[in-house]
Design an enzyme around this catalytic site. Structure first.
Site, PDB file in Angstrom:
ATOM      1  N   ARG A  33      -8.174  -0.582  32.506  1.00  0.00           N
ATOM      2  CA  ARG A  33      -9.548  -0.771  32.984  1.00  0.00           C
ATOM      3  C   ARG A  33     -10.399  -1.210  31.813  1.00  0.00           C
ATOM      4  NH1 ARG A  33      -8.568   4.660  33.517  1.00  0.00           N
ATOM      5  NH2 ARG A  33      -9.226   5.904  31.736  1.00  0.00           N
ATOM      6  N   ASP A  35      -7.821  -1.055  18.482  1.00  0.00           N
ATOM      7  CA  ASP A  35      -8.510  -1.030  17.180  1.00  0.00           C
ATOM      8  C   ASP A  35      -8.254   0.268  16.398  1.00  0.00           C
ATOM      9  OD1 ASP A  35     -10.025   0.357  19.038  1.00  0.00           O
ATOM     10  OD2 ASP A  35     -11.948  -0.525  18.478  1.00  0.00           O
ATOM     11  N   SER A  43      -9.454  -3.934  22.085  1.00  0.00           N
ATOM     12  CA  SER A  43      -9.951  -2.556  22.018  1.00  0.00           C
ATOM     13  C   SER A  43     -10.366  -2.003  23.376  1.00  0.00           C
ATOM     14  CB  SER A  43     -11.119  -2.495  21.042  1.00  0.00           C
ATOM     15  OG  SER A  43     -10.740  -3.114  19.849  1.00  0.00           O
TER      16      SER A  43
HETATM   17  C1  GLC Z   1     -13.313   2.148  24.071  1.00  0.00           C
HETATM   18  C2  GLC Z   1     -11.950   1.541  24.421  1.00  0.00           C
HETATM   19  C3  GLC Z   1     -10.912   1.878  23.383  1.00  0.00           C
HETATM   20  C4  GLC Z   1     -11.425   1.511  21.992  1.00  0.00           C
HETATM   21  C5  GLC Z   1     -12.775   2.172  21.744  1.00  0.00           C
HETATM   22  C6  GLC Z   1     -13.361   1.811  20.383  1.00  0.00           C
HETATM   23  O1  GLC Z   1     -13.215   3.521  24.149  1.00  0.00           O
HETATM   24  O2  GLC Z   1     -11.535   2.008  25.697  1.00  0.00           O
HETATM   25  O3  GLC Z   1      -9.697   1.206  23.645  1.00  0.00           O
HETATM   26  O4  GLC Z   1     -10.497   1.906  21.034  1.00  0.00           O
HETATM   27  O5  GLC Z   1     -13.691   1.779  22.742  1.00  0.00           O
HETATM   28  O6  GLC Z   1     -13.566   0.448  20.231  1.00  0.00           O
END
Ligand code: GLC
Length: 481
Positions: free
Chosen positions: A166, A204, A151
């Protein structure tokens, strides 16, 4: 009980700065649509722009999918490993183990430290739940297939490869940036001789979208419209949706032609809306937002997330309280900043869970909040202080939920999903804020109706919790062709 006029007027000023007007919402939605279009175009090289990442997922589940698949999920605070049995009738059975991620691994010196830990946890799970398969030596084709929910923003190059752009949400392992996440995990699984093959990499939100699309219809009448968005409002915030392949200008032309020849029309886009408006053209910004951005692991990025998601709400309140103390307005029994309770001086110590208790405290003299603050921060408060803490909490959460409506409205309008006779739209959501924060979804809906989606449009949008979404969704991803 009335609050001292000077304190109340200062707090009113802060609440005013936190208020999201209809004008901000409308500007935000227009700007979101513009940013999304720019992000889909290959001409936009702005690293601070909206990422709009193609995920290579080109089909949405119907609910008829079957199979037993593994999934692993590295989110904000936990690493979950699960085995998902899809029954082919919108239902599934999930076995899962949740491992809190050791804090030192979140900023380890090398990616190997983190990925060795993840591979070990997958190995333990496979031994416990799939022991017979694990003991046979497997050729690549016979290995257990795993969908990996990761995620964080990843520049995906195919369904099973992608490099980390990142870190977000407090993770910070420098040598991981730019590396292929699937290769990292696969190499550690291979080193430990764990018979698992990583078959798909998914954000996610993509998992949430697929899992909600699979589950919708499990109960008669529970599917109202097609699933348009999978969204997370938890430690972080983000959303994914299927976009017309023709609109994803940054995909190579020959690849688009190949997809079309296979009859594909859409591809799921991971918007990474946490990074909406990093240049701060429309988002309301207080001095507390500026301070928090500075101490975050990713200054300058994910500015939307820093106003909306669970990781930041408590921190915003903590900054305001320290500021009011410095201005001589509250907690004046402490002689100097250094004398304030240690936890009130510690970044990230005040969780949004505590705010959720304060938000709905209707006990006499706000006694429940008094206890919550004592427990969480060892902070004794007067009734007057608790009154303003509650006012601030309500304003911080309301700003978060109102801003949360911007990407929903943006995607609903951009995709024209509500246009047509009696069209309805289904949205799958997951994360601690939408699940547990009192009124979060209701406030978000209030704001949605204030946008161009309007009252009538808002009524046709169904926001449903996609429980265990990212695990089930990652498993479904391994079936995507
Ligand atoms: C952050 C991450 C993203 C993820 C979100 C929720 O924004 O960068 O990839 O989906 O958190 O977990």
């Amino acid at each position: 009980m009335s609050v001292n006029a000077k304190l109340q007027s200062r707090v009113d000023g802060i609440i005013n700065e936190l208020t999201v007007s209809q004008e901000i919402l409308n500007k935000g939605v227009d700007f979101f649509i513009k940013s999304a279009e720019k992000g889909l175009d290959n001409k936009d090289n702005d690293p601070y722009g909206l990422p709009m990442i193609p995920t290579y997922v080109t089909s949405i589940p119907t609910g008829k999918e079957r199979g037993v698949l593994l999934a692993a999920d590295l989110g904000g605070t936990n690493f979950r490993v699960c085995s998902v049995s899809l029954n082919g009738d919108h239902t599934f059975i999930i076995k899962q183990e949740k491992n809190p991620i050791p804090v030192d691994l979140m900023s380890a010196n090398s990616a190997d430290e983190l990925f060795e830990y993840l591979a070990k946890k997958i190995g333990q799970f496979v031994n416990t739940h799939h022991g017979d398969q694990a003991s046979e030596s497997k050729s690549d084709d016979n290995k257990l297939k795993l969908g990996f929910t990761f995620s964080f923003p990843v520049d995906q190059t195919s369904l099973d490869s992608g490099t980390l752009i990142r870190w977000t949400k407090g993770f910070n392992i420098e040598d991981c940036v730019g590396k292929d996440i699937v290769q990292l995990l696969q190499s550690h699984l291979d080193l430990l001789k764990i018979p698992v093959s990583v078959a798909a990499l998914a954000n996610d939100t993509v998992g949430t979208l697929l899992s909600r699309a699979y589950s919708a219809g499990a109960v008669a009448g529970d599917k109202q419209g097609d699933t348009l968005v999978g969204a997370i409002f938890g430690t972080g915030t983000n959303g994914a949706y299927p976009e017309l392949i023709d609109n994803i200008k940054k995909l190579p032309k020959n690849y688009v032609d190949e997809l079309k020849s296979k009859g594909k029309t859409h591809m799921v886009i991971n918007t990474e809306w946490g990074s909406f408006d990093n240049h701060l053209e429309v988002l309301p910004t207080t001095k507390y937002d500026v301070e928090i951005d500075k101490i975050s692991a990713n200054p300058g990025y994910h500015m939307f997330e820093k106003r909306v998601s669970g990781m930041f709400l408590g921190e915003i309140l903590r900054h305001i309280l320290v500021d009011l103390y410095r201005e001589g307005l509250i907690l004046q029994q402490y002689r100097s900043y250094e004398n304030l309770p240690h936890r009130l001086r510690t970044p990230w110590e005040l969780s949004s869970e505590i705010l959720s208790y304060i938000e709905i405290d209707d006990s006499t003299a706000l006694k429940a909040s008094e206890l919550a603050l004592l427990n969480a921060l060892r902070l004794p408060t007067t009734h007057e202080e608790r009154i303003i803490i509650q006012q601030l909490t309500i304003a911080i959460a309301k700003r978060a939920a109102y801003l949360g409506a911007i990407p929903f409205a943006g995607l609903l309008l951009k995709t024209k999903a509500l246009e047509g006779h009696n069209k309805e739209v289904d949205i799958g959501v997951d994360g601690s804020l939408v699940e547990f924060y009192p009124g979060f979804r209701a406030m978000l809906r209030d704001a949605l109706s204030m946008t161009k989606v309007g009252n009538q449009g808002e009524r046709r949008v169904h926001i449903n919790i996609a429980k265990d979404g990212s695990g089930v969704g990652a498993a479904l991803c391994t079936l995507s062709d």
